[in-house]
Write a protein that holds these residues in place. Structure first.
Motif, PDB file in Angstrom:
ATOM      1  N   UNK A 136       0.673  -1.161   0.044  1.00 46.39           N
ATOM      2  CA  UNK A 136      -0.078  -0.062  -0.023  1.00 46.39           C
ATOM      3  C   UNK A 136       0.687   1.455  -0.087  1.00 46.39           C
ATOM      4  N   UNK A 137       1.998   1.249   0.684  1.00 49.16           N
ATOM      5  CA  UNK A 137       2.734   2.462   0.704  1.00 49.16           C
ATOM      6  C   UNK A 137       3.398   2.754  -0.721  1.00 49.16           C
ATOM      7  N   UNK A 138       3.512   1.533  -1.524  1.00 46.63           N
ATOM      8  CA  UNK A 138       3.786   2.085  -2.970  1.00 46.63           C
ATOM      9  C   UNK A 138       2.772   2.084  -4.105  1.00 46.63           C
ATOM     10  N   UNK A 139       1.602   2.318  -3.363  1.00 47.32           N
ATOM     11  CA  UNK A 139       0.416   2.348  -4.416  1.00 47.32           C
ATOM     12  C   UNK A 139      -0.033   1.059  -4.948  1.00 47.32           C
ATOM     13  N   UNK A 140       0.230   0.009  -4.225  1.00 42.62           N
ATOM     14  CA  UNK A 140      -0.474  -1.167  -4.896  1.00 42.62           C
ATOM     15  C   UNK A 140      -1.464  -1.725  -3.750  1.00 42.62           C
ATOM     16  N   UNK A 141      -2.571  -1.268  -3.868  1.00 44.82           N
ATOM     17  CA  UNK A 141      -3.525  -1.206  -2.841  1.00 44.82           C
ATOM     18  C   UNK A 141      -4.556  -2.590  -2.958  1.00 44.82           C
ATOM     19  N   UNK A 142      -4.566  -3.060  -4.079  1.00 45.47           N
ATOM     20  CA  UNK A 142      -5.528  -4.306  -4.211  1.00 45.47           C
ATOM     21  C   UNK A 142      -4.759  -5.671  -4.165  1.00 45.47           C
ATOM     22  N   UNK A 143      -5.422  -6.558  -3.208  1.00 42.32           N
ATOM     23  CA  UNK A 143      -4.681  -7.795  -3.006  1.00 42.32           C
ATOM     24  C   UNK A 143      -5.962  -8.989  -3.286  1.00 42.32           C
ATOM     25  N   UNK A 144      -5.471  -9.790  -4.368  1.00 38.97           N
ATOM     26  CA  UNK A 144      -6.829 -10.766  -4.569  1.00 38.97           C
ATOM     27  C   UNK A 144      -6.236 -12.107  -4.908  1.00 38.97           C
ATOM     28  N   UNK A 145      -6.979 -12.894  -4.723  1.00 40.96           N
ATOM     29  CA  UNK A 145      -6.846 -14.520  -5.088  1.00 40.96           C
ATOM     30  C   UNK A 145      -7.513 -14.742  -6.295  1.00 40.96           C
ATOM     31  N   UNK A 146      -7.221 -15.543  -7.225  1.00 34.33           N
ATOM     32  CA  UNK A 146      -7.825 -16.066  -8.384  1.00 34.33           C
ATOM     33  C   UNK A 146      -7.787 -17.464  -8.342  1.00 34.33           C
ATOM     34  N   UNK A 147      -9.000 -18.204  -8.351  1.00 32.65           N
ATOM     35  CA  UNK A 147      -8.928 -19.675  -8.402  1.00 32.65           C
ATOM     36  C   UNK A 147      -9.044 -19.915  -9.854  1.00 32.65           C
ATOM     37  N   UNK A 148      -8.244 -20.637 -10.817  1.00 35.90           N
ATOM     38  CA  UNK A 148      -8.452 -20.846 -12.049  1.00 35.90           C
ATOM     39  C   UNK A 148      -8.552 -22.307 -12.434  1.00 35.90           C
ATOM     40  N   UNK A 149      -9.603 -22.760 -13.073  1.00 31.76           N
ATOM     41  CA  UNK A 149      -9.875 -23.934 -13.481  1.00 31.76           C
ATOM     42  C   UNK A 149      -9.670 -24.189 -14.983  1.00 31.76           C
ATOM     43  N   UNK A 150      -8.909 -24.991 -15.529  1.00 29.82           N
ATOM     44  CA  UNK A 150      -8.450 -25.394 -16.911  1.00 29.82           C
ATOM     45  C   UNK A 150      -9.618 -26.395 -17.378  1.00 29.82           C
ATOM     46  N   UNK A 187      -1.350  -8.778  -6.988  1.00 29.61           N
ATOM     47  CA  UNK A 187      -1.280  -7.601  -6.382  1.00 29.61           C
ATOM     48  C   UNK A 187      -1.629  -6.540  -7.476  1.00 29.61           C
ATOM     49  N   UNK A 188      -2.329  -5.492  -7.289  1.00 31.06           N
ATOM     50  CA  UNK A 188      -2.633  -4.518  -8.154  1.00 31.06           C
ATOM     51  C   UNK A 188      -2.454  -2.953  -7.424  1.00 31.06           C
ATOM     52  N   UNK A 241     -11.213 -10.814  -3.424  1.00 30.38           N
ATOM     53  CA  UNK A 241     -10.655  -9.473  -3.148  1.00 30.38           C
ATOM     54  C   UNK A 241     -10.489  -9.715  -1.448  1.00 30.38           C
ATOM     55  N   UNK A 242      -9.132  -9.447  -1.205  1.00 31.52           N
ATOM     56  CA  UNK A 242      -9.123  -9.583   0.215  1.00 31.52           C
ATOM     57  C   UNK A 242      -9.629  -8.150   1.173  1.00 31.52           C
ATOM     58  N   UNK A 243      -9.715  -8.292   2.111  1.00 35.71           N
ATOM     59  CA  UNK A 243     -10.038  -7.036   3.139  1.00 35.71           C
ATOM     60  C   UNK A 243      -9.136  -6.525   3.892  1.00 35.71           C
TER      61      UNK A 243
END
Length: 158
Positions: free
Chosen positions: A63-77, A115-116, A143-145
């Motif tokens: 967050x101090x570097x402007x990367x405020x979004x942390x999320x997890x993606x579950x991907x099925x192939x 992280x975005x 999305x993480x809280x």
């Protein structure tokens, strides 16, 4: 699961201390684990050469570097042949937004830690890169809280 390396109590102390603070000097590390500096350095080098210590890195405050979004993606192939799994794993290496990627068992095939800078950037990645990738069937995002625990990857008892 048996431990794959011969480690004594001093080795375990070294691992615990370095996992907590990888920047300390060898002199400080040797003081904390109770041995002199030269054998401490030899032990650390042996642990590195054996691949038990994989490396050292700085832990950055996103967050101090402007990367405020942390999320997890579950991907099925769609297909899970060895070549399909390897191809997707290789694809994740080219996505800077994906910080960690795990092949998992269960309903999904991969779990991606992303992280975005903002939600729009994350959404663009999911829509334009992830879901449009060859062989991707499903993507579920979370999305993480807030992060409630941040420990080293390996629990080392005292």
């Amino acid at each position: 699961m048996p431990i794959r390396a011969e480690l004594d109590a001093i080795d375990w102390k070294i691992l615990r201390e370095l996992q907590d603070d990888g920047r300390m000097t060898n002199v400080e590390l040797s003081r904390r684990v109770g041995i002199s500096a030269p054998p401490c350095l030899r032990r650390v080098r042996r642990l590195e050469e054996a691949g038990i210590i994989r490396g050292y890195r700085a832990l950055l405050n996103g967050p101090s570097l402007g990367m405020d979004v942390v999320a997890f993606c579950l991907v099925g192939l769609k297909h899970q042949s060895d070549s399909d799994l390897k191809a997707f794993a290789e694809k994740t290496r080219g996505w800077p937004i994906v910080r960690d990627a795990w092949m998992v068992s269960g309903e999904s095939d991969f779990m991606l830690h992303c992280v975005a800078s903002d939600l729009a950037t994350f959404q663009t990645f999911v829509i334009e890169e992830l879901t449009s990738s060859p062989n991707v069937d499903t993507v579920r995002t979370a999305l993480t809280i807030r992060q409630v625990k941040d420990e080293g990857m390996v629990a080392i008892s005292s």
